[in-house]
Design a protein around this motif. Structure first.
Motif, PDB file in Angstrom:
ATOM      1  N   LYS A 364       0.801  -1.357   0.140  1.00 21.98           N
ATOM      2  CA  LYS A 364      -0.015   0.022   0.007  1.00 21.98           C
ATOM      3  C   LYS A 364       0.824   1.260   0.036  1.00 21.98           C
ATOM      4  CE  LYS A 364      -0.210  -0.134   4.987  1.00 21.98           C
ATOM      5  NZ  LYS A 364      -1.272  -0.229   6.179  1.00 21.98           N
ATOM      6  N   PRO A 365       0.370   2.589  -0.186  1.00 24.47           N
ATOM      7  CA  PRO A 365       1.044   3.602  -0.155  1.00 24.47           C
ATOM      8  C   PRO A 365       1.872   3.869   1.031  1.00 24.47           C
ATOM      9  CG  PRO A 365      -0.843   4.102  -1.411  1.00 24.47           C
ATOM     10  CD  PRO A 365      -0.941   2.609  -0.876  1.00 24.47           C
ATOM     11  N   PHE A 366       3.182   4.386   1.150  1.00 28.26           N
ATOM     12  CA  PHE A 366       3.959   4.409   2.406  1.00 28.26           C
ATOM     13  C   PHE A 366       4.769   5.754   2.126  1.00 28.26           C
ATOM     14  CE2 PHE A 366       8.119   3.240   4.064  1.00 28.26           C
ATOM     15  CZ  PHE A 366       7.721   2.798   5.463  1.00 28.26           C
ATOM     16  N   LYS A 367       4.814   6.315   3.289  1.00 30.15           N
ATOM     17  CA  LYS A 367       5.924   7.533   3.345  1.00 30.15           C
ATOM     18  C   LYS A 367       6.948   7.066   4.278  1.00 30.15           C
ATOM     19  CE  LYS A 367       6.485  12.349   4.470  1.00 30.15           C
ATOM     20  NZ  LYS A 367       5.844  13.516   4.770  1.00 30.15           N
ATOM     21  N   SER A 368       8.390   6.938   3.685  1.00 29.49           N
ATOM     22  CA  SER A 368       9.335   6.437   4.314  1.00 29.49           C
ATOM     23  C   SER A 368       9.914   7.562   5.513  1.00 29.49           C
ATOM     24  CB  SER A 368      10.498   6.319   3.315  1.00 29.49           C
ATOM     25  OG  SER A 368      11.311   7.295   3.050  1.00 29.49           O
ATOM     26  N   PRO A 369      10.967   7.054   6.301  1.00 28.06           N
ATOM     27  CA  PRO A 369      11.367   7.660   7.404  1.00 28.06           C
ATOM     28  C   PRO A 369      12.347   9.065   6.809  1.00 28.06           C
ATOM     29  CG  PRO A 369      11.443   5.599   7.798  1.00 28.06           C
ATOM     30  CD  PRO A 369      11.097   5.387   6.594  1.00 28.06           C
ATOM     31  N   LEU A 370      12.725   8.651   5.535  1.00 27.42           N
ATOM     32  CA  LEU A 370      13.434   9.609   4.729  1.00 27.42           C
ATOM     33  C   LEU A 370      12.796  10.399   4.271  1.00 27.42           C
ATOM     34  CD1 LEU A 370      16.261   7.011   3.519  1.00 27.42           C
ATOM     35  CD2 LEU A 370      16.269   8.244   5.720  1.00 27.42           C
ATOM     36  N   GLY A 371      11.355  10.426   3.970  1.00 28.22           N
ATOM     37  CA  GLY A 371      10.718  11.580   3.237  1.00 28.22           C
ATOM     38  C   GLY A 371      10.001  11.076   2.124  1.00 28.22           C
ATOM     39  N   LEU A 372      10.294  10.140   1.555  1.00 23.59           N
ATOM     40  CA  LEU A 372       9.614   9.647   0.286  1.00 23.59           C
ATOM     41  C   LEU A 372       8.291   9.234   0.406  1.00 23.59           C
ATOM     42  CD1 LEU A 372      10.190   9.298  -2.796  1.00 23.59           C
ATOM     43  CD2 LEU A 372      10.919   6.983  -2.395  1.00 23.59           C
ATOM     44  N   GLU A 373       7.607   9.857  -0.374  1.00 21.76           N
ATOM     45  CA  GLU A 373       6.325   9.439  -0.110  1.00 21.76           C
ATOM     46  C   GLU A 373       5.852   8.515  -1.471  1.00 21.76           C
ATOM     47  OE1 GLU A 373       1.536  11.274   0.537  1.00 21.76           O
ATOM     48  OE2 GLU A 373       3.534  12.622   0.779  1.00 21.76           O
ATOM     49  N   MET A 374       5.759   7.400  -1.208  1.00 18.99           N
ATOM     50  CA  MET A 374       5.483   6.299  -2.392  1.00 18.99           C
ATOM     51  C   MET A 374       3.797   6.407  -2.458  1.00 18.99           C
ATOM     52  SD  MET A 374       7.368   5.163  -4.548  1.00 18.99           S
ATOM     53  CE  MET A 374       6.211   4.053  -5.239  1.00 18.99           C
TER      54      MET A 374
END
Length: 668
Positions: A364-374
């Motif tokens: 599912k969509p995910f925002k990584s801890p590094l700031g990338l919003e997939m």
């Protein structure tokens, strides 16, 4: 003029085609040293004339337009001379005398770690540091396996067919500039800011551009020298660099060393990522470096679900030309670092390289801890791609490498366009500029469909900053997305103009009257997508390819022009292969550039073109035209796939690109 006539039959208007009365030709005196004090300069235009002028980056360590008191890379501009033709200008270089006091240079990231700071206000050879994510300790995560590796992606120069250049023509109080650029609006901003001119006194004209790949989105000292000289001497000034000058002084891409640690469970689930990424920055602060390193450290997690991640990025000072854009600008580096670590983890756990990716891909969509919003799930896409290429069977008999990656397109803030209808013709101008991608093809197809007119009545014309004052630029794999969308919007608004004035819309009414429509398509975030590459190869005992096959499974949203898709994919693939095998910039310990010709720099020829299997997936984007990006995808996904395919044959870890011929040969 047709597209074929303009670009294949030599009827375009390139920089060298511009010949103005009384034009001066500029040549640049460049430092032969990577680092030196300047005792004196005699002759030519020098920093005494342009001491107040710097390139447009902010900060203490900006590059002066002409060197002041010191030089910090071989090829740095020290003085300029002007002749009645190019040959005279080259001869005049010998009339300038520069007295240098050579100093010890920093030739690599590793060198920078060991040597004393080149700047007295620094405690080390680091210009800036950026942290992303949240720091964590090993006791904070659940893991069974920990792996660490250092991966080096050496510097690469974008090598467009046409090198950098400019014509500046100051007359009647207006500075007219002719520039092959990826954004004439950005270039105008740089000229205005650097020279302190009122915006209305500068007009930049786009001309045909013989390739770009990122380097013509940047702003260079030579542009300011030429503009200043035209104002000083009251004559047009032309500058066109040689290939050696390009390799010495043009801002280079890549140059990244990443040391990453992955923490994982026995089943392959990655529970944490930590590490440090060092950028071979060069000696000066340049806006592009922040984009490059920023893309790397924010996008490393890519298409995977990793809950804990932290990276430190450092801008490392070296005595080389400043870091700049090269196709992808940090996105390929991020993917290569992550995918090479996923391969290493698979080997550590004795897992299949596809299974390790499936285990960590997003459902599912995910925002990584590094700031990338997939914005899209990546696991179902990977499953479909593996099935399409029959990966399970292929992997049993071939040397296979794969990559799952995201393409983060630079869609924000949108783009501009202008449509002028006059004398039965539809003239189109785009805020982003053309450098060989074939924009004219989708411009004609979109407007033909939207306005119900024949393609022969439509042209894509070269704009200037008066014809279209507002524009963003061509980069970040966004042309089809933002240009296509703004064209559709402009066409809708143009039809409303016709309806308002004549009560209805028809192609006949449109073409029999004059209309003018300027539009800006607003888009407030960068979109992204997931893509997949698979590489199979076989090399012989000499390290040469017996065959090389590349599969691409790319989600392109709505395809606007199939010919463009194939050209972008195949051309990008050849560049990506070059990065793995041969393409780089080599420096001596003294910081002297050793790759001084295009042959030395390792650019591949058409004989290296692989076999292709290109599968296009069409899941329309949220933009008006439904398109998704493409241009950077081969550069992002192919290098790591090729590295893995070769790795399985030489039985040695590949963590340096380009790989050496000796490594291939000695391992066979």
């Amino acid at each position: 003029m047709t597209y074929l006539d303009r670009f294949a039959n030599g009827k375009g208007r390139y920089l060298d085609d511009i010949k103005l009365d009384n034009m001066l030709y500029m040549s640049v005196v460049r430092s032969p040293y990577a680092r030196a004090k300047i005792r004196s300069v005699e002759g030519g235009l020098t920093s005494k004339d342009l001491k107040a002028y710097y390139t447009i980056a902010e900060g203490d360590h900006r590059e002066p337009v002409l060197a002041i008191d010191e030089v910090n890379y071989q090829g740095q501009a020290v003085a300029a001379v002007f002749g009645k033709n190019r040959y005279e200008a080259e001869d005049l270089l010998s009339t300038v005398t520069v007295d240098y006091d050579p100093l010890e240079a920093i030739s690599s990231i590793d060198d920078a770690k060991k040597k004393a700071p080149i700047y007295p206000d620094r405690k080390d050879n680091v210009l800036a540091v950026e942290d992303v994510g949240v720091k964590f300790s090993e006791k904070d995560i659940d893991y069974d396996v920990k792996i660490t590796d250092t991966i080096l992606l050496d510097r690469v120069s974008a090598n467009p067919m046409e090198t950098r250049g400019i014509v500046a023509d100051y007359r009647d109080g207006i500075l007219n500039v002719y520039l092959p650029s990826q954004s004439i609006v950005r270039s105008k901003t740089g000229i205005v800011k650097s020279l302190g001119l009122p915006p209305e006194k500068v007009r930049v004209f786009l001309i045909d551009n013989g390739g770009a790949f990122g380097v013509k989105a940047l702003f260079y000292p030579e542009y300011i020298i030429a503009c200043y000289a035209s104002m000083k001497y009251g004559k047009p000034v032309k500058w066109q660099e040689t290939r050696t000058e390009h390799l010495q002084a043009c801002h280079a891409g890549r140059g990244v060393e990443g040391t990453l640690t992955l923490y994982a469970k026995k089943d392959g689930t990655v529970t944490g990522l930590d590490g440090e990424v060092l950028l071979d920055n060069g000696p000066y602060l340049v806006d592009a470096a922040a984009v490059d390193l920023g893309n790397v450290i924010h996008e490393v997690t890519g298409p995977y679900h990793i809950e804990k991640a932290h990276l430190t990025g450092k801008y490392v000072i070296t005595n080389k030309a400043p870091n700049g854009y090269y196709r992808g600008a940090g996105k390929p580096e991020a993917s290569i670092l992550m995918e090479r670590m996923m391969d290493l983890l698979a080997d550590k756990l004795n897992m299949d390289i596809a299974d390790i990716r499936l285990k960590n891909a997003l459902e599912k969509p995910f925002k990584s801890p590094l700031g990338l919003e997939m914005r899209y799930p990546t696991k179902p896409f990977l499953e479909d791609a593996l099935r399409y290429f029959n990966y399970r069977e292929l992997a049993k008999k071939e040397h296979v490498g794969i990559s799952l990656f995201i393409l983060d397109e630079d869609t924000a803030p949108g783009e501009s366009a202008r449509i002028i209808v006059k004398d039965g013709k539809v003239h189109t101008y785009l805020g982003g500029n053309v450098s060989g991608q074939g924009h004219e093809m989708f411009v004609k197809s979109i407007l033909s469909e939207e306005l119900d007119i024949e393609q022969d009545s439509i042209s894509l014309d070269l704009q200037d900053t008066e014809t279209l004052p507002k524009g963003v630029g061509t980069w970040g794999s966004k042309s089809a997305m933002t240009h296509g969308s703004v064209l559709m919007q402009a066409a809708e608004e143009l039809k409303k103009q016709v309806e308002k004035k004549y009560g209805k819309y028809s192609p006949e009414i449109l073409l029999s009257h004059d209309f003018d429509q300027t539009s800006f398509y607003n888009f407030d975030y960068n979109d992204n997508q997931v893509n997949f590459n698979i590489v199979t190869s076989k090399i012989n005992e000499m390290g040469d390819f017996e065959y090389l096959k590349i599969g691409a499974y790319y989600d392109l949203g709505k395809v606007l022009n199939l010919a463009n898709v194939m050209g972008q994919t195949e051309g990008g693939a050849l560049q990506a292969i070059g990065e793995v095998l041969s393409e780089t910039l080599r420096y001596s310990e003294e910081g002297q550039l050793m790759t001084t010709s295009i042959t030395d720099s390792g650019v591949l020829t058409a004989e290296h073109t692989p076999e292709f299997d290109i599968k296009i997936v069409e899941n329309p984007s949220v933009l008006k035209d439904g398109a998704k990006g493409l241009g950077e995808s081969p550069m992002i996904g192919i290098p790591e796939g090729l590295a893995r395919s070769l790795e399985t044959q030489i039985h040695k870890r590949i963590n340096v690109m380009p790989i050496s011929r000796e490594l291939l040969f000695d391992s066979l």
